[in-house]
Motif scaffolding. Structure first.
Motif, PDB file in Angstrom:
ATOM      1  N   ARG A 167       7.923  59.699  24.274  1.00 33.54           N
ATOM      2  CA  ARG A 167       9.088  58.991  23.742  1.00 33.54           C
ATOM      3  C   ARG A 167       8.663  57.701  23.039  1.00 33.54           C
ATOM      4  O   ARG A 167       9.180  57.372  21.965  1.00 33.54           O
ATOM      5  CB  ARG A 167      10.069  58.687  24.867  1.00 33.54           C
ATOM      6  N   ASP A 168       7.721  56.995  23.634  1.00 36.66           N
ATOM      7  CA  ASP A 168       7.237  55.763  23.002  1.00 36.66           C
ATOM      8  C   ASP A 168       6.586  56.063  21.648  1.00 36.66           C
ATOM      9  O   ASP A 168       6.792  55.339  20.677  1.00 36.66           O
ATOM     10  CB  ASP A 168       6.247  55.056  23.926  1.00 36.66           C
ATOM     11  N   THR A 203       7.303  52.738  30.608  1.00 35.21           N
ATOM     12  CA  THR A 203       5.925  53.188  30.767  1.00 35.21           C
ATOM     13  C   THR A 203       5.833  54.624  31.253  1.00 35.21           C
ATOM     14  O   THR A 203       4.731  55.125  31.429  1.00 35.21           O
ATOM     15  CB  THR A 203       5.182  52.292  31.765  1.00 35.21           C
ATOM     16  N   ASP A 204       6.961  55.307  31.456  1.00 35.01           N
ATOM     17  CA  ASP A 204       6.922  56.615  32.098  1.00 35.01           C
ATOM     18  C   ASP A 204       7.071  57.779  31.128  1.00 35.01           C
ATOM     19  O   ASP A 204       7.114  58.939  31.554  1.00 35.01           O
ATOM     20  CB  ASP A 204       8.023  56.707  33.164  1.00 35.01           C
ATOM     21  N   ASP A 205       7.124  57.529  29.849  1.00 36.14           N
ATOM     22  CA  ASP A 205       7.339  58.598  28.886  1.00 36.14           C
ATOM     23  C   ASP A 205       6.568  58.291  27.595  1.00 36.14           C
ATOM     24  O   ASP A 205       7.140  57.884  26.584  1.00 36.14           O
ATOM     25  CB  ASP A 205       8.830  58.749  28.601  1.00 36.14           C
ATOM     26  N   SER A 223       9.915  64.024  28.218  1.00 35.54           N
ATOM     27  CA  SER A 223      10.208  64.203  29.639  1.00 35.54           C
ATOM     28  C   SER A 223      11.482  63.508  30.074  1.00 35.54           C
ATOM     29  O   SER A 223      12.044  63.822  31.120  1.00 35.54           O
ATOM     30  CB  SER A 223       9.038  63.680  30.480  1.00 35.54           C
ATOM     31  N   SER A 224      11.971  62.559  29.242  1.00 36.19           N
ATOM     32  CA  SER A 224      13.152  61.809  29.664  1.00 36.19           C
ATOM     33  C   SER A 224      14.335  61.905  28.719  1.00 36.19           C
ATOM     34  O   SER A 224      15.448  61.518  29.090  1.00 36.19           O
ATOM     35  CB  SER A 224      12.798  60.324  29.839  1.00 36.19           C
TER      36      SER A 224
END
Length: 407
Positions: free
Chosen positions: A11-12, A6-8, A371-372
């Protein structure tokens, strides 16, 4: 790859296949705004937990899988499916669909001229001279799937405590993608799914890609009943009375015409899933592309706005509806889930506005630095259909006899 990251959001999006469907054919893929792909992964993870891993799917990948079957590609201001366009108005942009056989005639009435079989030149000219509000008013009056690109607020319902649906009877009146995806996921979770169509209104998706239709309807039973026939109208009501879960995607007025009562189902402890473009209280209609764009989910390049993915409001709503149907009040009472497609989409845009990374070419692939991670932009990928999709009405006599409705 974790299905619940849930933090990127970027990317998803890249891994979902949606970014590859967003942008112009002669330009790079675009990472969309918001977190719809992330929300889809959250819903997929919730469904997996609710079904004890009986249904474990990457929710983000479901958003793009129709294009994996059709081979469709990004097309800028024309939707991936080809039936919707983004066009300028005097005060912004609008999304207009022409998906049904009668839509050219309705669009002619919208613009006040005979448009023939190609309504787009006349619609484009009319919109350039009118506001989004004028379009919305006339579209609602005429039953046209169209509206301005706006930024409406949306708060869709959230699932309650998960419950098993194994062995439950799901009666599915829906068509196209959102409702059938919900029914498909419930079927994978062990429910018995009966698809109901009328002679005059079979599911339009039957005319689409046969393998994608089989993916969503494999293993389901098909019933055809005519509400204009008194006996079959009673049989339809009896089938609904026997259902544990009802899925429909019609405005309440149409259901009353069928003699169907959501309140009666809820009062006896059943679950009613109502999927509409803009909520049960709205008379506006809409399809996946115009609803998503109208809710504000569009991407931009230097030339202007473009569609995000393929009718994205449909699969995102189907996932949402499945999670809701897989939950129930703790006291065992019934529940009516009012699932507005536009609210489902709008809720994923609350954090929109942050810069999104730009895709770049490396070899034969497109990549994005999120971001990741450094992530390759994935193409849509299909699942393998299981079981056959029943021909229209194949199981009518059998289902009604087994439920004691017809002797």
């Amino acid at each position: 790859m974790s299905p619940c990251r849930t933090d990127d959001p970027a990317r998803d999006w890249a891994e979902s296949g949606i970014a590859s469907l967003t942008g112009r054919l002669d330009g790079p893929p675009l990472v969309p705004p918001g977190r719809a792909a992330t929300r889809a992964r959250e819903l997929g993870a919730w469904i997996a937990a609710a079904t004890d891993d009986a249904v474990r799917l990457d929710g983000a990948a479901l958003l793009s899988e129709r294009a994996a079957f059709t081979g469709a590609h990004r097309a800028g201001t024309t939707s991936v499916g080809g039936a919707c366009r983004l066009l300028p108005t005097t005060d912004g942009w609008a999304a207009v669909s022409c998906a049904r056989p009668d839509d050219p005639l309705l669009l002619g009435a919208l613009v006040g001229s005979d448009v023939g079989n190609d309504p787009w030149p006349a619609v484009t000219t009319w919109l350039a001279e009118h506001s989004g509000a004028e379009l919305a008013e006339r579209a609602e009056l005429l039953g046209v799937a169209a509206g301005p690109v706006a930024s409406p607020a949306g708060t869709p319902p959230r699932p309650l405590e998960p419950r098993s649906v194994r062995g439950l009877l799901v009666v599915d009146f829906s068509a196209l993608w959102a409702g059938p995806l919900c029914a498909h996921l419930l079927g994978l979770a062990g429910a018995r799914v009966v698809k109901v169509e009328t002679p005059s209104r079979p599911d339009g998706a039957r005319r689409g890609n046969a393998e994608f239709y089989r993916l969503l309807h494999g293993g389901h039973e098909s019933v055809v009943l005519d509400p204009a026939d008194d006996r079959q109208r009673r049989e339809m009501a009896a089938l609904v009375d026997a259902a544990d879960i009802v899925i429909e995607a019609s405005r309440p007025r149409a259901l009353i015409g069928f003699g169907l009562d959501a309140g009666r189902v809820v009062a006896r402890g059943g679950t009613w899933v109502s999927i509409t473009a803009h909520g049960r209280e709205s008379m506006r209609i809409g399809f996946g592309d115009d609803v998503a764009a109208g809710a504000g989910l569009i991407a931009h390049d230097a030339r202007g706005p473009v569609f995000v993915g393929d009718a994205l409001a449909d699969p995102l709503t189907g996932l949402t509806a499945a999670a809701l149907a897989l939950s129930a009040p703790a006291d065992g009472s019934g529940v009516l889930w009012d699932v507005s497609m536009s609210a489902v989409v709008a809720a994923t845009l609350e954090a929109a506005g942050a810069p999104v990374p730009q895709a770049y070419r490396r070899g034969d692939s497109w990549w994005v630095q999120t971001s990741s991670a450094t992530v390759e932009i994935a193409a849509p990928r299909p699942r393998v259909p299981q079981g056959d999709a029943a021909p229209t009405g194949r199981d009518t006599a059998k289902v009604l006899a087994e439920l004691g409705i017809r002797s």
